[in-house]
Design an enzyme around this catalytic site. Structure first.
Site, mmCIF file in Angstrom:
data_model
loop_
_atom_site.group_PDB
_atom_site.id
_atom_site.type_symbol
_atom_site.label_atom_id
_atom_site.label_comp_id
_atom_site.label_asym_id
_atom_site.label_seq_id
_atom_site.Cartn_x
_atom_site.Cartn_y
_atom_site.Cartn_z
ATOM 1 C CE LYS A 211 -3.462 2.304 2.829
ATOM 2 N NZ LYS A 211 -4.323 2.240 4.014
ATOM 3 C CD GLU A 217 9.489 -5.737 7.202
ATOM 4 O OE1 GLU A 217 9.160 -4.664 6.613
ATOM 5 O OE2 GLU A 217 9.350 -5.893 8.417
ATOM 6 N N GLY A 271 -4.573 -2.016 5.232
ATOM 7 C CA GLY A 271 -3.799 -3.129 4.682
ATOM 8 C C GLY A 271 -4.424 -4.485 4.990
ATOM 9 N NE ARG A 272 -5.900 -4.005 11.213
ATOM 10 C CZ ARG A 272 -5.266 -2.854 11.325
ATOM 11 N NH1 ARG A 272 -4.128 -2.656 10.695
ATOM 12 N NH2 ARG A 272 -5.763 -1.880 12.071
ATOM 13 C CD GLU A 357 -1.255 -4.466 11.588
ATOM 14 O OE1 GLU A 357 -1.890 -4.260 10.537
ATOM 15 O OE2 GLU A 357 -0.040 -4.737 11.595
ATOM 16 C CG HIS A 388 -2.805 -36.401 16.706
ATOM 17 N ND1 HIS A 388 -2.907 -37.654 17.264
ATOM 18 C CD2 HIS A 388 -3.905 -36.238 15.927
ATOM 19 C CE1 HIS A 388 -4.017 -38.242 16.827
ATOM 20 N NE2 HIS A 388 -4.639 -37.393 16.014
ATOM 21 C CE LYS A 516 6.038 -0.772 9.898
ATOM 22 N NZ LYS A 516 4.996 -0.121 9.103
HETATM 23 O O1 F6P Z 1 3.557 -3.342 9.794
HETATM 24 C C1 F6P Z 1 2.224 -3.161 9.691
HETATM 25 C C2 F6P Z 1 1.742 -2.813 8.340
HETATM 26 O O2 F6P Z 1 1.670 -1.448 8.238
HETATM 27 C C3 F6P Z 1 0.405 -3.490 8.096
HETATM 28 O O3 F6P Z 1 -0.647 -2.798 8.628
HETATM 29 C C4 F6P Z 1 0.395 -3.628 6.629
HETATM 30 O O4 F6P Z 1 -0.550 -4.564 6.214
HETATM 31 C C5 F6P Z 1 1.822 -4.034 6.359
HETATM 32 O O5 F6P Z 1 2.572 -3.295 7.288
HETATM 33 C C6 F6P Z 1 2.321 -3.833 4.972
HETATM 34 O O6 F6P Z 1 2.225 -2.502 4.570
HETATM 35 P P1 F6P Z 1 2.365 -2.107 3.042
HETATM 36 O O7 F6P Z 1 1.246 -2.730 2.297
HETATM 37 O O8 F6P Z 1 2.277 -0.606 3.025
HETATM 38 O O9 F6P Z 1 3.688 -2.592 2.543
#
Ligand code: F6P
Length: 549
Positions: A211, A217, A271-272, A357, A388, A516
């Site tokens: 987004k 990452e 995002g979620r 979250e 199990h 972060k």
């Molecule tokens: O670390 C949390 C977050 O901001 C989430 O809410 C989000 O889904 C994810 O990182 C990834 O964010 P982006 O889509 O901006 O890379």
């Protein structure tokens, strides 16, 4: 002491919980043989059995009064209108608009939003169909016209990974005529290494899903993937092998994403909550246009139900209310989510972000501390495997856990006989968790084996299952695209319901920011521990560095 309706509703619930806490599920069942039917609801093809929750008619009535006192109806209306209910970020919350079937004035956020959604959905779906049909090709090398795309790699994390990854796994039988869809999320490079090990660069399409397009990452993985691709096919090949989904056009330009292969999303999608948008392009490639539309239709059907049904027949509201009862009134802070369809194996991980979250907050909308517990700890695994491993603790351990079982009537594996085994296991576990096995039952069983009395007494104590673990069963006919849409929307609205009851904002996530920011500070120390020589972290940094040399 406050006499406002919300406070009164909480106090009435507390009083009822105090009165009934000692009443066991066994006693509830014995007192009401029709309980299995009376404490179950069916809507939108989902059967929700909460007869094994430690609640009676009065408790249920008081819970629905809590929903009224908290203004749940008005909050739902505010969300649908597009009010900025995400107050700390000043944003509307309109993921429900992503699932509308057509433009209409009554669509969430209004007709203009629906128009934008449908236009972008169409672009995304036609791209997905072109990838599936082999019309989007890799870079043309020596005039060969480019290879067919056989591997699609979604690079994203959190909401830009968990939803589509969960759904591609869940709908595996619908993915056979599609390119393989893989997911890369972790920053350590292992996901990417695994994928690249098997990938043919000429037939690989990367989708950078972010987004913000600023997530460390995702950018690290995307850059490594880009370097790999450029190393194999040359820099000029990059635009033919990189698509992206983001709100950040500038960053997509800078990365070199092909302008025809980029898709937008909007600030009003968290995002979620975004798998319904172009963030779901990897899912659309995997299952195709029609199935993706069915997935949206399932979500929309649950939206309509959530908006219209009275609380005591409203599945997301009931689920949210019962969750609050367990967490705040019965002191059961964790919820195990246990699907009895192996293809839902990523569903608990998906729900962890959705629920924790969203509602892992401890201040209310006005910034005042909340005095009660909020989000449950969500965890889980496919239920049969878990029997199990950790079910021992669920049955006899001292931590008490509430449980959601998800169970289909028909197998998505086409092996109906084994699906019946799964159903049998699920229901047996539900009965055992709820009603237990008493000392008397254990003694009787052991005495029938003619054991010595002292042996009977010892073993009987080990065999007691106290029961009384609250269980909900979410049953459905089969795990298809439409049903998956319903299940996801069911839990989304459950989470929203709980946020309203707790008076918190489910749509921001400030708690992920500190780590972060601190990573920016720590990273130079990792590379050069001397920079942190005077810090307590120094010894560990030195040790890790020595192992890297
Ligand atoms: O670390 C949390 C977050 O901001 C989430 O809410 C989000 O889904 C994810 O990182 C990834 O964010 P982006 O889509 O901006 O890379």
């Amino acid at each position: 002491m406050s006499h406002d309706p919300l406070n009164l509703a909480w106090r009435a619930l507390q009083a009822r919980a105090n009165e009934t806490r000692a009443v066991t599920l066994r006693a509830l069942r014995e007192g009401d043989p029709a309980r299995g039917k009376r404490f179950a609801r069916e809507a939108a093809g989902i059967y929700f059995d909460f007869s094994r929750q430690r609640i009676d008619d009065d408790g249920l009535r008081l819970l629905t009064s809590l929903a009224d006192a908290a203004g749940l109806r008005a909050r739902i209306d505010a969300m649908w209108r597009g009010d900025a209910i995400n107050t700390t970020e000043g944003r509307a919350v309109l993921h429900t608009a992503l699932r509308v079937p057509a433009v209409s004035d009554s669509a969430p956020g209004g007709a203009d939003i629906a128009r934008q959604v449908l236009a972008e959905r169409e672009r995304m779906l036609s791209f997905a169909e072109q990838v599936r049909g082999g019309h989007v090709k890799g870079h043309s090398i020596n005039g060969n016209g480019g290879s067919r795309i056989t591997t699609v790699v979604n690079i994203g994390i959190g909401g830009s990974d968990l939803g589509p990854a969960m759904a591609v796994e869940a709908l595996h039988p619908l993915t056979h005529d599609a390119p393989r869809v893989r997911f890369v999320s972790n920053v350590d490079g292992t996901d990417l290494a695994n994928v690249l090990e098997e990938a043919d660069p000429a037939g690989t399409l990367f989708i950078v899903a972010s987004k913000t397009f600023t997530t460390q990452e995702t950018l690290a993985n995307a850059r490594s993937a880009r370097a790999w691709l450029a190393g194999k096919l040359g820099e000029a090949a990059v635009p033919d092998h990189f698509a992206a989904v983001s709100t950040n056009a500038q960053a997509m330009d800078a990365f070199g994403v092909n302008p025809n292969y980029r898709f937008v999303m909007w600030d009003w999608v968290g995002g979620r909550y975004s798998m319904w948008s172009s963030i779901g392009v990897s899912l659309a490639i995997a299952i195709g246009r029609e199935r993706f539309l069915e997935f949206l239709a399932g979500g929309h059907e649950m939206d309509e139900h959530f908006r219209a049904a009275p609380w005591d027949r409203n599945l997301p509201a009931l689920m949210g209310l019962l969750g609050v009862w367990n967490i705040d009134l019965l002191d059961l802070p964790t919820l195990a989510v246990l699907p009895y369809d192996g293809r839902l194996k990523r569903f608990p991980a998906y729900l962890q972000q959705l629920d924790m979250e969203s509602n892992g907050k401890s201040v209310d909308l006005d910034g005042k501390p909340v005095s009660i517990s909020t989000a449950p700890v969500i965890w889980g695994e496919p239920g049969n495997n878990a029997q199990h491993s950790f079910f021992q603790m669920l049955h006899q351990g001292s931590p008490r856990v509430a449980v959601d079982f998800l169970v289909p009537a028909r197998s998505s594996s086409a092996n109906q006989a084994q699906a019946e085994l799964a159903i049998g296991n699920c229901l047996a576990q539900a009965e055992a968790l709820a009603y237990g096995y008493s000392l008397e039952q254990a003694r009787a069983e052991l005495m029938a084996r003619n054991l010595a009395p002292e042996r009977v007494e010892l073993l009987a104590r080990h065999k007691v299952h106290a029961g009384n673990r609250p269980v909900s069963i979410v049953a459905f006919e089969r795990l298809d695209a439409r049903t998956l849409g319903k299940l996801v929307a069911l839990y989304e609205h459950k989470v929203f319901t709980q946020s309203v009851l707790w008076g918190i904002n489910a749509f921001d996530q400030w708690g992920v920011e500190l780590g972060k920011k601190m990573c920016e500070e720590v990273l130079p120390w990792v590379r050069d521990p001397e920079l942190a020589a005077s810090r307590p972290l120094s010894a560990l940094l030195q040790q890790l560095k020595s192992w890297r040399e």
